[in-house]
Design a protein around this motif. Structure first.
Motif, PDB file in Angstrom:
ATOM      1  N   TYR A 115     -42.416  25.655  11.019  1.00  0.00           N
ATOM      2  CA  TYR A 115     -42.103  26.499  12.177  1.00  0.00           C
ATOM      3  C   TYR A 115     -41.507  27.837  11.730  1.00  0.00           C
ATOM      4  N   TYR A 117     -39.677  31.032  11.100  1.00  0.00           N
ATOM      5  CA  TYR A 117     -39.600  32.232  11.934  1.00  0.00           C
ATOM      6  C   TYR A 117     -40.020  33.480  11.154  1.00  0.00           C
ATOM      7  N   ASN A 226     -31.049  20.008  12.146  1.00  0.00           N
ATOM      8  CA  ASN A 226     -31.946  19.632  13.231  1.00  0.00           C
ATOM      9  C   ASN A 226     -31.956  18.111  13.347  1.00  0.00           C
ATOM     10  N   PRO A 263     -35.191  25.011  14.909  1.00  0.00           N
ATOM     11  CA  PRO A 263     -35.460  25.198  16.328  1.00  0.00           C
ATOM     12  C   PRO A 263     -35.307  23.872  17.080  1.00  0.00           C
ATOM     13  N   LEU A 265     -36.405  21.143  19.297  1.00  0.00           N
ATOM     14  CA  LEU A 265     -37.802  20.737  19.532  1.00  0.00           C
ATOM     15  C   LEU A 265     -37.876  19.632  20.569  1.00  0.00           C
ATOM     16  N   THR A 298     -33.639  27.321  20.820  1.00  0.00           N
ATOM     17  CA  THR A 298     -34.818  26.519  21.169  1.00  0.00           C
ATOM     18  C   THR A 298     -36.067  27.078  20.481  1.00  0.00           C
ATOM     19  N   HIS A 299     -37.063  26.213  20.365  1.00  0.00           N
ATOM     20  CA  HIS A 299     -38.289  26.638  19.700  1.00  0.00           C
ATOM     21  C   HIS A 299     -39.061  27.627  20.567  1.00  0.00           C
TER      22      HIS A 299
END
Ligand code: SF4
Length: 368
Positions: A115, A117, A226, A263, A265, A298-299
């Motif tokens: 994911y 960024y 996470n 993030p 998820l 948040t994602h």
């Protein structure tokens, strides 16, 4: 030049990250490109020497312009360039909601988060650029004291002083054994007699070289954590248990600490998973009087980041389905896809509730 196969690369990765308790092997680039200008700085020459000592092939470029950059993902991810940050790269940028200002010690990261960024923010092949001219980079900071819009002058966060974030475009701890730039920055802030704070986020756990530094409480060390269900998306980074053990070590060394939960998820049983995360953080900090903050992110994805990530990680299980998201246009006109409002509200209530149960002393800085 980049003759290793994808299979051998994957085996190396798995061997380094399999279990919580296993020592994580520091990343070593296969190839280091060094510009003449970077080698003119003592820090640049030292970076090259350290990398060569660990077995990296060193290419001393004839000109300061980077050339011969590999296009393939796996080759780019094993290449580090030692370069000089230009005046435009040294210019401070506002970075809400995390901090007043962003500055960069490097760009790029050796981990393989599906994911990541950086896919939406860095252009070109994902090599790591480490900056050799740290004195010039740090020299930009004093002019910004008192001028930010996030913590400077804020009622809620004014106690943090003017905040400077150095992990927007890299994980500085992931490459610290090669650069030394993070320790130098922490020492700089420790000596700086002004209401300022250095901040960085990391997924890495090699904190030992930071523990004895004279940080004087002016650096907040945050760990990117996470739910356990996200770990399979985080190749090339230490497991969650190792990060939490590192969190305990830096808190015991007197650093203000933090959690960057990102993030967030929609995993199966996400509510139970995030409850478990905060319980494990509470266990990791048991008996330590930690100054703890929490940032909840948040994602989200953009059309660009989705495209780049699909190229880097084909077949990834990461959900990026526009039809289950809300399309938002930022004030700069770009588009991003976020969770629908009702879902956001439910997730926020659940995560902040779990945080309050397990870590009542933690200060939530923002939810986004
Ligand atoms: S640790 Fe952070 S910067 Fe590095 S690959 Fe993962 S998300 Fe990207």
């Amino acid at each position: 030049m980049f003759g290793h196969t994808r299979a051998s690369w994957c085996r190396g990765l798995a061997g380094a990250t399999e279990m919580d308790g296993m020592a994580f092997r520091p990343w070593v680039p296969k190839r280091v490109l060094a510009t003449p200008a970077a080698l003119g700085w003592a820090a640049g020459a030292a970076m090259v020497e350290r990398a060569a000592g660990l077995g990296a092939e060193v290419v001393r470029l004839a000109a300061d312009r980077l050339s011969g950059l590999p296009d393939a993902y796996r080759d780019a991810k094993t290449t580090m360039a030692v370069v000089v940050a230009s005046p435009s790269r040294r210019r401070l940028q506002a970075i809400p909601p995390s901090a007043d200002w962003r500055f960069d010690l490097a760009e790029g990261c050796p981990a393989h988060c599906q994911y990541c960024y950086l896919a939406g923010s860095l252009a070109g092949p994902p090599i790591i650029r480490a900056y050799a001219n740290l004195p010039e980079i740090l020299g930009e900071l004093p002019g910004a004291v008192g001028l930010g819009r996030v913590t400077s002058g804020s009622v809620a966060r004014g106690g943090e002083g003017t905040t400077f974030e150095c992990s927007c475009y890299t994980d500085p701890l992931a490459i610290e054994h090669l650069t030394g730039s993070l320790a130098a920055s922490i020492a700089y802030f420790g000596e700086w007699d002004a209401p300022v704070q250095l901040r960085f986020t990391t997924k890495f756990d090699a904190v030992e070289p930071l523990l004895g530094l004279a940080h004087r409480g002016r650096t907040r060390v945050r760990f990117s954590v996470n739910a356990r269900g996200a770990e399979r998306l985080e190749g090339g980074a230490p497991r969650m248990g190792a990060r939490l053990a590192a969190l305990r070590r830096v808190a015991m060394a007197g650093y203000p600490v933090g959690l960057t939960v990102a993030p967030i998820l929609r995993l199966a049983d996400w509510e139970g998973e995030y409850e478990r995360l905060f319980r494990e953080v509470a266990e990791a900090l048991d008996g330590v009087a930690a100054d703890l903050t929490c940032e909840l992110i948040t994602h989200r994805f953009t059309p660009k980041s989705k495209g780049v990530l699909a190229g880097w990680y084909p077949g990834s299980p990461l959900e990026m389905d526009e039809t289950t998201r809300v399309r938002k246009t930022t004030k700069f006109g770009s588009v991003k896809f976020v969770f629908p409002r009702e879902e956001m509200v439910g997730m926020r209530r659940a995560l902040e509730g779990a945080l309050g149960r397990w870590l009542p002393g933690a200060r939530v800085l923002y939810w986004t």
